[in-house]
Design a protein around this motif. Sequence first.
Motif, PDB file in Angstrom:
ATOM      1  N   TYR A  20       0.858  -0.958  -0.022  1.00 53.58           N
ATOM      2  CA  TYR A  20       0.084  -0.057   0.043  1.00 53.58           C
ATOM      3  C   TYR A  20       0.866   1.311  -0.091  1.00 53.58           C
ATOM      4  O   TYR A  20       0.676   2.373  -0.763  1.00 53.58           O
ATOM      5  CB  TYR A  20      -0.916   0.006   1.322  1.00 53.58           C
ATOM      6  CG  TYR A  20      -1.617   1.242   1.215  1.00 53.58           C
ATOM      7  CD1 TYR A  20      -2.671   1.361   0.713  1.00 53.58           C
ATOM      8  CD2 TYR A  20      -1.449   2.216   2.430  1.00 53.58           C
ATOM      9  CE1 TYR A  20      -3.712   2.526   0.695  1.00 53.58           C
ATOM     10  CE2 TYR A  20      -2.251   3.316   2.543  1.00 53.58           C
ATOM     11  CZ  TYR A  20      -3.336   3.421   1.669  1.00 53.58           C
ATOM     12  OH  TYR A  20      -4.211   4.585   1.984  1.00 53.58           O
ATOM     13  N   LEU A  24       1.226   4.083  -2.833  1.00 53.77           N
ATOM     14  CA  LEU A  24       0.859   5.586  -2.522  1.00 53.77           C
ATOM     15  C   LEU A  24       1.796   6.549  -3.141  1.00 53.77           C
ATOM     16  O   LEU A  24       1.658   7.466  -3.654  1.00 53.77           O
ATOM     17  CB  LEU A  24       0.662   5.625  -1.017  1.00 53.77           C
ATOM     18  CG  LEU A  24      -0.714   5.519  -0.422  1.00 53.77           C
ATOM     19  CD1 LEU A  24      -0.798   5.829   1.193  1.00 53.77           C
ATOM     20  CD2 LEU A  24      -1.569   6.283  -1.018  1.00 53.77           C
ATOM     21  N   GLN A  27       1.852   6.767  -6.592  1.00 54.60           N
ATOM     22  CA  GLN A  27       0.482   7.421  -7.119  1.00 54.60           C
ATOM     23  C   GLN A  27      -0.099   6.453  -7.790  1.00 54.60           C
ATOM     24  O   GLN A  27      -1.003   6.797  -8.925  1.00 54.60           O
ATOM     25  CB  GLN A  27       0.523   8.947  -7.722  1.00 54.60           C
ATOM     26  CG  GLN A  27       1.113   9.678  -6.947  1.00 54.60           C
ATOM     27  CD  GLN A  27       1.329  11.320  -7.611  1.00 54.60           C
ATOM     28  OE1 GLN A  27       1.276  11.258  -8.843  1.00 54.60           O
ATOM     29  NE2 GLN A  27       1.534  12.155  -6.937  1.00 54.60           N
ATOM     30  N   ASN A  29      -3.266   3.548  -7.980  1.00 49.41           N
ATOM     31  CA  ASN A  29      -4.604   3.024  -7.235  1.00 49.41           C
ATOM     32  C   ASN A  29      -4.710   1.707  -7.618  1.00 49.41           C
ATOM     33  O   ASN A  29      -5.041   1.456  -8.860  1.00 49.41           O
ATOM     34  CB  ASN A  29      -5.708   4.009  -7.946  1.00 49.41           C
ATOM     35  CG  ASN A  29      -5.450   5.410  -7.544  1.00 49.41           C
ATOM     36  OD1 ASN A  29      -5.068   5.720  -6.465  1.00 49.41           O
ATOM     37  ND2 ASN A  29      -5.925   6.440  -8.322  1.00 49.41           N
ATOM     38  N   MET A  47      -7.726   0.281  -2.819  1.00 41.20           N
ATOM     39  CA  MET A  47      -7.322   2.005  -2.762  1.00 41.20           C
ATOM     40  C   MET A  47      -8.522   2.696  -3.285  1.00 41.20           C
ATOM     41  O   MET A  47      -9.130   2.332  -4.248  1.00 41.20           O
ATOM     42  CB  MET A  47      -5.904   2.068  -3.315  1.00 41.20           C
ATOM     43  CG  MET A  47      -4.810   1.619  -2.536  1.00 41.20           C
ATOM     44  SD  MET A  47      -3.335   1.694  -3.459  1.00 41.20           S
ATOM     45  CE  MET A  47      -3.203   3.540  -2.864  1.00 41.20           C
TER      46      MET A  47
END
Length: 140
Positions: A20, A24, A27, A29, A47
């Motif tokens: 995760y 993040l 960037q 998803n 996400m």
Amino acid sequence: MKTKHYLTLQDAELILDYAYQYALEHQFNVSIAIVDETGCLLAMKRMDGASPMTANLCLEKAKCSAISRKPSKLFEDIIRGGQMGFLTLDSLHGMLEGGEPIVYEGQLVGAVGVSGVKSFQDAEIAQYAINQFMMLVNTP
């Protein structure tokens, strides 16, 4: 008798967190699934912004990797090579890459599946999470 290693829920959540955080930072998803050695779900996260379809795909990639004990990309390569004529990439929603086995001391203990970005990026996220976890468990 042999000792059998296995992933705990805490292990699965830690691997999930590594994946995760990597997603993040880049960037991405994505949806991420962690399964045990039999392909049964231990932990999962979709996400914000990840397509609903990715939730099922990440789980299928993880299950494929756990059951086969191989990265799911292997099956993508076999299908592309025409060696499994009854399957097509269309029937599998495109790319299979993104499922990676988790091996500890020579034993399969589970797998990570990621879906939501380019397939090589899905695999990159899974591999990163596994590598971070292995560095942690192999530290005395």
